[in-house]
Design an enzyme around this catalytic site. Structure first.
Site, PDB file in Angstrom:
ATOM      1  N   GLY A  64       0.814  -1.128   0.047  1.00 26.84           N
ATOM      2  CA  GLY A  64       0.073   0.154  -0.173  1.00 26.84           C
ATOM      3  C   GLY A  64       0.748   1.393   0.022  1.00 26.84           C
ATOM      4  N   HIS A  65       2.066   1.239  -0.053  1.00 27.49           N
ATOM      5  CA  HIS A  65       3.087   2.440   0.250  1.00 27.49           C
ATOM      6  C   HIS A  65       4.170   2.254  -0.920  1.00 27.49           C
ATOM      7  CE1 HIS A  65       5.594   5.481   2.121  1.00 27.49           C
ATOM      8  NE2 HIS A  65       4.376   5.860   2.573  1.00 27.49           N
ATOM      9  N   PHE A  66       4.193   2.409  -1.865  1.00 25.57           N
ATOM     10  CA  PHE A  66       2.907   2.707  -3.158  1.00 25.57           C
ATOM     11  C   PHE A  66       3.056   1.728  -4.084  1.00 25.57           C
ATOM     12  CE2 PHE A  66       4.451   6.701  -1.171  1.00 25.57           C
ATOM     13  CZ  PHE A  66       3.264   7.161  -0.594  1.00 25.57           C
ATOM     14  N   VAL A  71       7.966   2.760  -1.639  1.00 23.75           N
ATOM     15  CA  VAL A  71       8.895   3.389  -0.898  1.00 23.75           C
ATOM     16  C   VAL A  71       8.626   2.845   0.609  1.00 23.75           C
ATOM     17  CG1 VAL A  71       9.375   5.720  -0.027  1.00 23.75           C
ATOM     18  CG2 VAL A  71       8.675   5.425  -2.342  1.00 23.75           C
TER      19      VAL A  71
END
Length: 161
Positions: A64-66, A71
């Protein structure tokens, strides 16, 4: 695993050259997915430590990041700094620290210089600035390939029976 320990002539502290994840897990209670230090490559008891975090594409936070541009979240880099500091505290205190926890008290002057991405290896250096009773303060720097990617000052307290 062989552990090389020797008296450090210039610092006065005992130097532990390297140890693996098993000893880290004896020192701090964190476990997957929150264990963010894979190896300690140097510990000078009461003074400083260097921990390693190998950042892989399989880390759960990258979902989810990203998804299209993975990252490592800055807060997790700071957490890795705190865990490295916690290992130093517990190793320094030895048997008196077994079964105790090290809690964050403050984070100051956190700066993030560049993104940390899959394939990077974080080399986290923590240096004790001071200790008063059960409160410890550390200057922390995270580097990838020698370049600083993040830095912060963290304060922690060791608690428990």
């Amino acid at each position: 695993m062989d552990q090389q320990e020797q008296a450090s002539g210039d610092t006065g502290g005992t130097r532990i050259e390297a140890f693996d994840i098993a000893r880290i897990m004896q020192a701090i209670p964190h476990r997957y997915p929150m264990l963010l230090v894979d190896r300690m490559v140097e510990v000078v008891l009461g003074e400083s430590a260097v921990g390693i975090k190998n950042v892989t594409a399989n880390e759960n936070f990258f979902q989810g990041h990203f998804p299209s541009h993975p990252v490592m979240p800055g807060v997790l880099i700071v957490e890795a700094m705190a865990q490295t500091s916690g290992v130093l505290v517990v190793e320094t205190l030895g048997e008196s620290a077994r079964g105790r926890l090290v809690y964050f008290m403050s984070i100051e002057n956190a700066k993030f210089r560049r993104p940390v991405v899959p394939g990077d290896q974080l080399r986290i250096t923590v240096t004790k600035e001071r200790q008063r009773g059960n409160v410890w303060k550390f200057a922390c720097v995270a580097r990838v390939d020698g370049a600083t990617v993040a830095e912060a000052t963290v304060t922690a307290m060791i608690v428990g029976a």
